[in-house]
Motif scaffolding. Structure first.
Motif, PDB file in Angstrom:
ATOM      1  N   MET A  41       0.821  -1.130  -0.136  1.00  0.00           N
ATOM      2  CA  MET A  41       0.024   0.190  -0.025  1.00  0.00           C
ATOM      3  C   MET A  41       0.724   1.331  -0.274  1.00  0.00           C
ATOM      4  SD  MET A  41      -3.119   0.863   2.564  1.00  0.00           S
ATOM      5  CE  MET A  41      -3.963  -0.609   2.473  1.00  0.00           C
ATOM      6  N   GLN A  42       0.504   2.329  -0.928  1.00  0.00           N
ATOM      7  CA  GLN A  42       1.351   3.428  -1.171  1.00  0.00           C
ATOM      8  C   GLN A  42       1.045   4.390   0.095  1.00  0.00           C
ATOM      9  OE1 GLN A  42       3.940   3.611  -3.228  1.00  0.00           O
ATOM     10  NE2 GLN A  42       3.619   1.465  -3.584  1.00  0.00           N
ATOM     11  N   TYR A  43       2.028   5.387   0.335  1.00  0.00           N
ATOM     12  CA  TYR A  43       1.775   6.497   1.330  1.00  0.00           C
ATOM     13  C   TYR A  43       0.578   7.099   0.964  1.00  0.00           C
ATOM     14  CZ  TYR A  43       2.111  10.559   4.139  1.00  0.00           C
ATOM     15  OH  TYR A  43       1.988  11.303   5.040  1.00  0.00           O
ATOM     16  N   GLU A  44       0.158   7.810  -0.090  1.00  0.00           N
ATOM     17  CA  GLU A  44      -0.790   8.546  -0.411  1.00  0.00           C
ATOM     18  C   GLU A  44      -2.190   7.858  -0.301  1.00  0.00           C
ATOM     19  OE1 GLU A  44      -0.839  11.570  -1.240  1.00  0.00           O
ATOM     20  OE2 GLU A  44       1.126  11.655  -1.320  1.00  0.00           O
ATOM     21  N   THR A  45      -2.208   6.464  -0.552  1.00  0.00           N
ATOM     22  CA  THR A  45      -3.484   5.655  -0.351  1.00  0.00           C
ATOM     23  C   THR A  45      -3.614   5.539   1.429  1.00  0.00           C
ATOM     24  OG1 THR A  45      -3.117   4.433  -1.950  1.00  0.00           O
ATOM     25  CG2 THR A  45      -4.468   3.313  -0.304  1.00  0.00           C
ATOM     26  N   VAL A  46      -2.639   5.551   2.068  1.00  0.00           N
ATOM     27  CA  VAL A  46      -2.672   5.475   3.551  1.00  0.00           C
ATOM     28  C   VAL A  46      -3.182   6.682   4.016  1.00  0.00           C
ATOM     29  CG1 VAL A  46      -1.541   5.094   5.686  1.00  0.00           C
ATOM     30  CG2 VAL A  46      -0.809   3.415   3.768  1.00  0.00           C
ATOM     31  N   ARG A  47      -2.478   7.631   3.480  1.00  0.00           N
ATOM     32  CA  ARG A  47      -2.979   9.014   4.161  1.00  0.00           C
ATOM     33  C   ARG A  47      -4.401   9.407   3.756  1.00  0.00           C
ATOM     34  NH1 ARG A  47      -0.037  14.697   1.768  1.00  0.00           N
ATOM     35  NH2 ARG A  47      -0.918  13.968  -0.018  1.00  0.00           N
ATOM     36  N   ALA A  48      -4.919   9.034   2.440  1.00  0.00           N
ATOM     37  CA  ALA A  48      -6.320   9.172   2.236  1.00  0.00           C
ATOM     38  C   ALA A  48      -7.171   8.443   3.228  1.00  0.00           C
ATOM     39  CB  ALA A  48      -6.502   8.849   1.076  1.00  0.00           C
ATOM     40  N   ASN A  49      -6.775   7.342   3.438  1.00  0.00           N
ATOM     41  CA  ASN A  49      -7.811   6.191   4.606  1.00  0.00           C
ATOM     42  C   ASN A  49      -7.485   7.021   5.735  1.00  0.00           C
ATOM     43  OD1 ASN A  49      -7.931   4.724   2.565  1.00  0.00           O
ATOM     44  ND2 ASN A  49      -6.326   3.267   3.101  1.00  0.00           N
ATOM     45  N   VAL A  50      -6.439   7.494   6.310  1.00  0.00           N
ATOM     46  CA  VAL A  50      -6.448   8.038   7.808  1.00  0.00           C
ATOM     47  C   VAL A  50      -7.351   9.278   7.720  1.00  0.00           C
ATOM     48  CG1 VAL A  50      -4.781   9.106   9.457  1.00  0.00           C
ATOM     49  CG2 VAL A  50      -4.397   7.188   8.428  1.00  0.00           C
ATOM     50  N   ARG A  51      -7.137  10.086   6.583  1.00  0.00           N
ATOM     51  CA  ARG A  51      -8.015  11.406   6.622  1.00  0.00           C
ATOM     52  C   ARG A  51      -9.558  10.798   6.768  1.00  0.00           C
ATOM     53  NH1 ARG A  51      -4.932  14.853   1.659  1.00  0.00           N
ATOM     54  NH2 ARG A  51      -3.570  15.620   2.954  1.00  0.00           N
ATOM     55  N   GLU A  52      -9.914   9.830   5.941  1.00  0.00           N
ATOM     56  CA  GLU A  52     -11.285   9.441   6.218  1.00  0.00           C
ATOM     57  C   GLU A  52     -11.705   9.237   7.532  1.00  0.00           C
ATOM     58  OE1 GLU A  52     -14.257   6.116   4.283  1.00  0.00           O
ATOM     59  OE2 GLU A  52     -12.160   6.520   3.254  1.00  0.00           O
ATOM     60  N   ILE A  53     -11.052   8.393   8.146  1.00  0.00           N
ATOM     61  CA  ILE A  53     -10.958   7.784   9.592  1.00  0.00           C
ATOM     62  C   ILE A  53     -10.934   9.153  10.496  1.00  0.00           C
ATOM     63  CG2 ILE A  53     -10.171   6.669  11.436  1.00  0.00           C
ATOM     64  CD1 ILE A  53      -8.878   4.458   9.481  1.00  0.00           C
ATOM     65  N   ALA A  54      -9.935  10.016  10.495  1.00  0.00           N
ATOM     66  CA  ALA A  54     -10.085  11.172  11.270  1.00  0.00           C
ATOM     67  C   ALA A  54     -11.371  11.913  11.226  1.00  0.00           C
ATOM     68  CB  ALA A  54      -8.820  11.912  10.705  1.00  0.00           C
ATOM     69  N   ALA A  55     -11.907  11.993   9.842  1.00  0.00           N
ATOM     70  CA  ALA A  55     -13.271  12.684   9.719  1.00  0.00           C
ATOM     71  C   ALA A  55     -14.219  12.020  10.273  1.00  0.00           C
ATOM     72  CB  ALA A  55     -13.373  12.863   8.073  1.00  0.00           C
ATOM     73  N   HIS A  56     -14.330  10.876  10.374  1.00  0.00           N
ATOM     74  CA  HIS A  56     -15.417   9.997  10.938  1.00  0.00           C
ATOM     75  C   HIS A  56     -15.185   9.999  12.543  1.00  0.00           C
ATOM     76  CE1 HIS A  56     -17.839   6.575  11.974  1.00  0.00           C
ATOM     77  NE2 HIS A  56     -16.983   6.061  12.696  1.00  0.00           N
ATOM     78  N   PHE A  57     -13.908  10.140  13.047  1.00  0.00           N
ATOM     79  CA  PHE A  57     -13.767  10.344  14.510  1.00  0.00           C
ATOM     80  C   PHE A  57     -14.028  11.889  15.088  1.00  0.00           C
ATOM     81  CE2 PHE A  57      -9.860   7.363  15.234  1.00  0.00           C
ATOM     82  CZ  PHE A  57     -10.697   6.317  14.990  1.00  0.00           C
ATOM     83  N   ALA A  58     -14.059  12.578  14.188  1.00  0.00           N
ATOM     84  CA  ALA A  58     -14.325  14.118  14.394  1.00  0.00           C
ATOM     85  C   ALA A  58     -15.674  14.175  14.468  1.00  0.00           C
ATOM     86  CB  ALA A  58     -13.732  15.124  13.422  1.00  0.00           C
ATOM     87  N   ALA A  59     -16.680  13.563  13.470  1.00  0.00           N
ATOM     88  CA  ALA A  59     -17.891  13.531  13.781  1.00  0.00           C
ATOM     89  C   ALA A  59     -18.485  13.079  15.088  1.00  0.00           C
ATOM     90  CB  ALA A  59     -18.661  12.898  12.502  1.00  0.00           C
TER      91      ALA A  59
END
Length: 384
Positions: free
Chosen positions: A1-19
């Protein structure tokens, strides 16, 4: 898995946590589902070298990108972010020291492959190295590791601040091997281990911190727990030196991420109300914004110190930056709470919890007293 994919995944999770922020800030325990989701997102690859399909290249090349993941994650759930930071921080002991100078290189290579392989298999790594009376200096451990006669060791002693207890499959610790004078690094398999003492590991104090409330940083008594010794024996100091710059930036990234979110939250609350702000509130806000700017500059300085400094050494700038951020974050968050007002005491506001969370940085290794000792030694060129 490439870094850009991991970063996008983490951003999505972070947004879910923030909600879910309000609910999450009231938690006093970790949720396994959060760590399973982060593992699936590829976060565990932060503790694996690129040669084995991970994200780590070297401290100069990888510090900024891995820290950015934690800075993104922290605003949604401070406790999860801090526990997550322990995974690459722990594995950095093996990542940042590929050569076992003066040690058994073949044994070191085998162990490195084993610990990285565990991360690739979906296992989280954590740490429980601190112990009462040490002042945060893991070289002052009183815990004993006794040889079991078959090449392994049995750990006995008391440890606390085991962040991520129950979430981490493997945890590192330090102990003095029986019959030796200097401490060394060990790790043990924590999976399925009972905490009632029947497996040699007894919970003696659950974490009930004012800040980072859901990190499960429990305290334990160990009595004969099987542990694996670091294959590069007697290497604790060089391993710490090689990895500290990266580790210090990881911890700081979590706190900087919290500050970023706190200031954005406060700006939204203040917009349109400028005319109602009292002179004192205006001054405190201006000072807070200035301190937030300094926090960002200190963080950038830390990362650049790792990127440009001699690899394998502990840059003084990292220690200075981490300590400066610890002081500034507490002061700046205090000002923000004063400006926003008494509403910050209410659970509907995230600011009160964030104020307590940012105070953690000053107590993360090295804690205040030890940090200042090291800064004086470093600035004057004295031996550590």
């Amino acid at each position: 898995m490439q870094y850009e994919t991991v970063r996008a995944n983490v951003r999505e999770i972070a947004a879910h946590f923030a909600a879910q922020r309000t609910e999450r800030q009231q938690r006093r325990a970790l949720d396994r589902a959060d760590f399973d989701r982060l593992a699936q997102a590829g976060f565990l690859l932060t503790g694996v070298p690129v040669s084995q399909g991970g994200l780590w290249e070297s401290a100069p090349k990888s510090t900024r990108s891995i820290c950015d993941l934690l800075r993104t994650l922290a605003p949604g759930d401070s406790s999860v972010a801090l526990v997550s930071s322990m995974h690459p921080a722990v594995l950095a002991f093996w990542l940042a020291s590929p050569r076992a100078e003066g040690g058994d290189q073949q044994a070191w290579d085998r162990q490195r492959a084993e610990v990285f392989g565990a991360a690739l298999d979906g296992h989280w790594w954590g740490t429980i190295t601190s112990e009462p009376g040490s002042g945060g200096d893991i070289a002052k451990t009183k815990t004993i590791a006794k040889a079991d006669g078959s090449g392994g060791y049995l750990l006995s002693g008391q440890k606390h601040f085991g962040s991520g207890s129950g979430m981490s499959s493997f945890m590192i610790t330090t102990a003095v091997p029986e019959g030796e004078a200097a401490p060394d690094l060990f790790y043990f398999d924590a999976r399925g281990r009972a905490w009632d003492g029947s497996s040699g590991m007894k919970l003696i104090a659950e974490w009930d911190g004012h800040g980072m409330a859901a990190t499960q940083s429990h305290a334990f008594q160990f009595d004969g727990v099987p542990v694996v010794r670091c294959a590069w024996r007697g290497s604790l100091q060089p391993i710490l030196q090689a990895s500290f710059g990266f580790v210090g930036c990881l911890f700081a990234a979590v706190i900087v991420g919290i500050c970023d979110a706190a200031f954005e939250n406060a700006r939204q609350a203040l917009r349109g109300k400028e005319a109602l702000m009292r002179p004192y509130e205006r001054i405190e806000w201006a000072r807070a914004e200035m301190e937030h700017w300094l926090i960002q500059q200190a963080y950038e300085g830390m990362v650049r110190a790792v990127e440009t400094g001699p690899e394998g050494q502990t840059p003084l700038g990292v220690l200075q930056g981490k300590t400066a951020i610890a002081e500034l974050a507490e002061t700046a968050m205090g000002r923000v709470c004063k400006v926003i007002g008494g509403g910050t005491f209410h659970r509907r506001s995230p600011l009160g919890d964030w104020f307590e969370d940012v105070r953690a940085l000053g107590f993360l290794r090295p804690p205040w007293g030890l940090a200042y000792d090291r800064m004086v030694e470093g600035s004057l060129g004295l031996p550590a």
